[in-house]
Design a protein around this motif. Sequence first.
Motif, PDB file in Angstrom:
ATOM      1  N   LEU A 110       0.825  -1.207   0.000  1.00 49.93           N
ATOM      2  CA  LEU A 110       0.000   0.000   0.000  1.00 49.93           C
ATOM      3  C   LEU A 110       0.861   1.260   0.000  1.00 49.93           C
ATOM      4  CD1 LEU A 110      -2.852  -1.037   2.465  1.00 49.93           C
ATOM      5  CD2 LEU A 110      -2.935  -0.926  -0.028  1.00 49.93           C
ATOM      6  N   MET A 111       2.005   1.216   0.695  1.00 47.65           N
ATOM      7  CA  MET A 111       2.916   2.353   0.679  1.00 47.65           C
ATOM      8  C   MET A 111       3.495   2.558  -0.718  1.00 47.65           C
ATOM      9  SD  MET A 111       4.432   4.590   2.843  1.00 47.65           S
ATOM     10  CE  MET A 111       4.889   3.943   4.440  1.00 47.65           C
ATOM     11  N   LYS A 112       3.840   1.464  -1.365  1.00 49.84           N
ATOM     12  CA  LYS A 112       4.361   1.549  -2.732  1.00 49.84           C
ATOM     13  C   LYS A 112       3.325   2.167  -3.676  1.00 49.84           C
ATOM     14  CE  LYS A 112       8.491  -0.548  -2.609  1.00 49.84           C
ATOM     15  NZ  LYS A 112       9.746   0.084  -3.096  1.00 49.84           N
ATOM     16  N   LEU A 113       2.065   1.807  -3.481  1.00 52.44           N
ATOM     17  CA  LEU A 113       1.010   2.365  -4.332  1.00 52.44           C
ATOM     18  C   LEU A 113       0.862   3.866  -4.123  1.00 52.44           C
ATOM     19  CD1 LEU A 113      -1.744  -0.411  -4.016  1.00 52.44           C
ATOM     20  CD2 LEU A 113      -0.303   0.083  -5.997  1.00 52.44           C
ATOM     21  N   ALA A 114       0.955   4.306  -2.858  1.00 53.35           N
ATOM     22  CA  ALA A 114       0.846   5.735  -2.562  1.00 53.35           C
ATOM     23  C   ALA A 114       1.998   6.508  -3.198  1.00 53.35           C
ATOM     24  CB  ALA A 114       0.816   5.954  -1.049  1.00 53.35           C
ATOM     25  N   LEU A 115       3.203   5.977  -3.100  1.00 52.81           N
ATOM     26  CA  LEU A 115       4.351   6.639  -3.717  1.00 52.81           C
ATOM     27  C   LEU A 115       4.236   6.611  -5.242  1.00 52.81           C
ATOM     28  CD1 LEU A 115       7.176   5.190  -1.437  1.00 52.81           C
ATOM     29  CD2 LEU A 115       6.500   7.590  -1.577  1.00 52.81           C
ATOM     30  N   GLY A 116       3.758   5.498  -5.788  1.00 53.54           N
ATOM     31  CA  GLY A 116       3.613   5.381  -7.231  1.00 53.54           C
ATOM     32  C   GLY A 116       2.612   6.362  -7.803  1.00 53.54           C
ATOM     33  N   ALA A 117       1.622   6.758  -7.006  1.00 58.99           N
ATOM     34  CA  ALA A 117       0.623   7.723  -7.481  1.00 58.99           C
ATOM     35  C   ALA A 117       1.255   9.066  -7.821  1.00 58.99           C
ATOM     36  CB  ALA A 117      -0.461   7.906  -6.420  1.00 58.99           C
ATOM     37  N   TYR A 118       2.419   9.372  -7.224  1.00 53.91           N
ATOM     38  CA  TYR A 118       3.129  10.625  -7.495  1.00 53.91           C
ATOM     39  C   TYR A 118       4.407  10.381  -8.306  1.00 53.91           C
ATOM     40  CZ  TYR A 118       0.011  12.439  -3.894  1.00 53.91           C
ATOM     41  OH  TYR A 118      -1.093  12.794  -3.162  1.00 53.91           O
ATOM     42  N   GLY A 119       4.536   9.182  -8.843  1.00 54.21           N
ATOM     43  CA  GLY A 119       5.706   8.859  -9.643  1.00 54.21           C
ATOM     44  C   GLY A 119       6.982   8.762  -8.838  1.00 54.21           C
ATOM     45  N   LYS A 120       6.856   8.428  -7.558  1.00 53.64           N
ATOM     46  CA  LYS A 120       8.022   8.340  -6.682  1.00 53.64           C
ATOM     47  C   LYS A 120       8.314   6.874  -6.362  1.00 53.64           C
ATOM     48  CE  LYS A 120       7.050  12.835  -4.562  1.00 53.64           C
ATOM     49  NZ  LYS A 120       6.789  13.580  -3.309  1.00 53.64           N
ATOM     50  N   GLY A 121       9.533   6.645  -5.935  1.00 56.80           N
ATOM     51  CA  GLY A 121       9.917   5.293  -5.557  1.00 56.80           C
ATOM     52  C   GLY A 121      10.408   4.459  -6.728  1.00 56.80           C
ATOM     53  N   GLY A 122      10.726   5.096  -7.848  1.00 55.82           N
ATOM     54  CA  GLY A 122      11.196   4.365  -9.013  1.00 55.82           C
ATOM     55  C   GLY A 122      12.668   3.989  -8.901  1.00 55.82           C
ATOM     56  N   ILE A 150      -9.575  -9.966   5.310  1.00 53.32           N
ATOM     57  CA  ILE A 150      -8.646  -9.518   6.347  1.00 53.32           C
ATOM     58  C   ILE A 150      -7.251 -10.083   6.091  1.00 53.32           C
ATOM     59  CG2 ILE A 150      -8.093  -9.813   8.797  1.00 53.32           C
ATOM     60  CD1 ILE A 150     -10.126  -7.632   8.216  1.00 53.32           C
ATOM     61  N   ILE A 151      -7.177 -11.331   5.654  1.00 55.39           N
ATOM     62  CA  ILE A 151      -5.872 -11.933   5.343  1.00 55.39           C
ATOM     63  C   ILE A 151      -5.191 -11.158   4.214  1.00 55.39           C
ATOM     64  CG2 ILE A 151      -4.724 -14.010   4.471  1.00 55.39           C
ATOM     65  CD1 ILE A 151      -6.931 -15.644   5.844  1.00 55.39           C
ATOM     66  N   ILE A 152      -5.979 -10.773   3.212  1.00 55.38           N
ATOM     67  CA  ILE A 152      -5.430 -10.003   2.085  1.00 55.38           C
ATOM     68  C   ILE A 152      -4.932  -8.646   2.563  1.00 55.38           C
ATOM     69  CG2 ILE A 152      -5.997  -8.901  -0.110  1.00 55.38           C
ATOM     70  CD1 ILE A 152      -8.015 -11.192  -0.568  1.00 55.38           C
ATOM     71  N   VAL A 153      -5.713  -7.981   3.423  1.00 52.26           N
ATOM     72  CA  VAL A 153      -5.315  -6.674   3.960  1.00 52.26           C
ATOM     73  C   VAL A 153      -4.010  -6.793   4.743  1.00 52.26           C
ATOM     74  CG1 VAL A 153      -5.943  -4.887   5.640  1.00 52.26           C
ATOM     75  CG2 VAL A 153      -7.649  -5.714   4.018  1.00 52.26           C
ATOM     76  N   ALA A 154      -3.895  -7.845   5.548  1.00 52.14           N
ATOM     77  CA  ALA A 154      -2.662  -8.050   6.319  1.00 52.14           C
ATOM     78  C   ALA A 154      -1.460  -8.184   5.393  1.00 52.14           C
ATOM     79  CB  ALA A 154      -2.798  -9.283   7.208  1.00 52.14           C
ATOM     80  N   MET A 155      -1.626  -8.895   4.277  1.00 52.54           N
ATOM     81  CA  MET A 155      -0.529  -9.058   3.322  1.00 52.54           C
ATOM     82  C   MET A 155      -0.173  -7.727   2.668  1.00 52.54           C
ATOM     83  SD  MET A 155      -1.765 -12.670   1.621  1.00 52.54           S
ATOM     84  CE  MET A 155      -0.472 -12.665   0.370  1.00 52.54           C
ATOM     85  N   LEU A 156      -1.169  -6.895   2.394  1.00 51.27           N
ATOM     86  CA  LEU A 156      -0.919  -5.589   1.779  1.00 51.27           C
ATOM     87  C   LEU A 156      -0.184  -4.646   2.724  1.00 51.27           C
ATOM     88  CD1 LEU A 156      -4.343  -4.946  -0.016  1.00 51.27           C
ATOM     89  CD2 LEU A 156      -2.191  -5.661  -1.070  1.00 51.27           C
ATOM     90  N   CYS A 157      -0.372  -4.839   4.046  1.00 48.82           N
ATOM     91  CA  CYS A 157       0.246  -3.966   5.045  1.00 48.82           C
ATOM     92  C   CYS A 157       1.577  -4.505   5.564  1.00 48.82           C
ATOM     93  CB  CYS A 157      -0.698  -3.768   6.235  1.00 48.82           C
ATOM     94  SG  CYS A 157      -2.222  -2.881   5.848  1.00 48.82           S
ATOM     95  N   ALA A 158       1.950  -5.720   5.185  1.00 48.04           N
ATOM     96  CA  ALA A 158       3.150  -6.359   5.731  1.00 48.04           C
ATOM     97  C   ALA A 158       4.410  -5.641   5.257  1.00 48.04           C
ATOM     98  CB  ALA A 158       3.188  -7.823   5.313  1.00 48.04           C
TER      99      ALA A 158
END
Length: 363
Positions: free
Chosen positions: A235-247, A346-354
């Motif tokens: 989820l953090m990667k997705l937030a950074l990707g929304a602004y073209g960051k983290g490349g 919930i299992i999927i959410v946990a994996m997205l936040c890991a």
Amino acid sequence: MSEPTQEDVISTVSSFFDVRGMAVTLEKMEFEISDLDFKQKFVLLAQKMESMGLVCFINESHGRLLIQVNRLPPQRRGFKLIPKSWTPRILFAIVVSFVMVDGYYRTLGVNSIIFIGDPLDFAILYTFSLVGILGVHEAGHIIAARIHKLRTSWPYFIPGIPVFGIPTFGALIQSRSLTINRDILFDVAIAGPIAGLVITIIVSFYGAYTSPILDEQTIAGFSDLRLEKLNDNILMKLALGAYGKGGPNTEVIMSPILFAAWLGFLITFLNLLPAWQLDGGHMARAIFGQRIHQFATYGSVGVLFLLDYQFMAMFILIFSIRNMSARPLDDVSPLSKNRKILYVGIIIVAMLCAPLPDSIWPK
């Protein structure tokens, strides 16, 4: 208020159920009932009994449904230096001050690399973000508890170590009512992480916006630059990707706001582990029962060791030995089907936040 008599208890139980047999001892009263559709009736009975200063359990033995009624244990009343109602307020004030200090110095650290703004302004935003994530998480628990007519304490915020560590170790609430069945145990447990996650996602996008990036050439210009490495989550990667960051070939300098979001994702992940008396542990206990929940606790400890969170792993392992899980009064009724399906999410959410190691991300 006078103590209920045996006649009062018999009358109350009989008003909800068809009683087939009864046994009375000095410690308890036991009723055999014939109602197969007892789940909702027992909720009403348990609430009534609690108001009378009694607690009741329902068990199944050799095909018989038995309701056991006991007196609630007396509450301990020790000497208190400050009124109990002031404890959460004082802890909240301490945590807010710790988070402010931590945010101020974190901003100074980022400004020493690249200027992002006034340290005081960022400290305030950081405090609203991090305390807001924790507060909404606990508010989710409280609202779910109130829906099920359970009484709880106000949140107790736990101070951490600002500047040199993390400014808070989260928050918790104390239940002042008995958890009646698995559905209620599941609902109260799931409400906190989901509520907190919504705020965390919002904070992560603003945090990604406020976080500058450095290219390889700029990084090479700093002879003594040491960047704090934290394992990202999806989820953090997705937030950074929304602004073209983290490349590739760039480095994101984490602003205090983004760090608040990172902590929020970490707290959500830890809480969703099917371990001990974490929120995820309560959900696993409600679905699988005590034995499988015990194995899930040990499996969660192993996952934390693999992710390099040994302190949290040892904390869960030590405290789970003393008190493994929360047992509802009605441990006979299964969890509803819709809640079982929701647990897959919930299992999927946990994996997205890991927090995942850098080695697994594509370069």
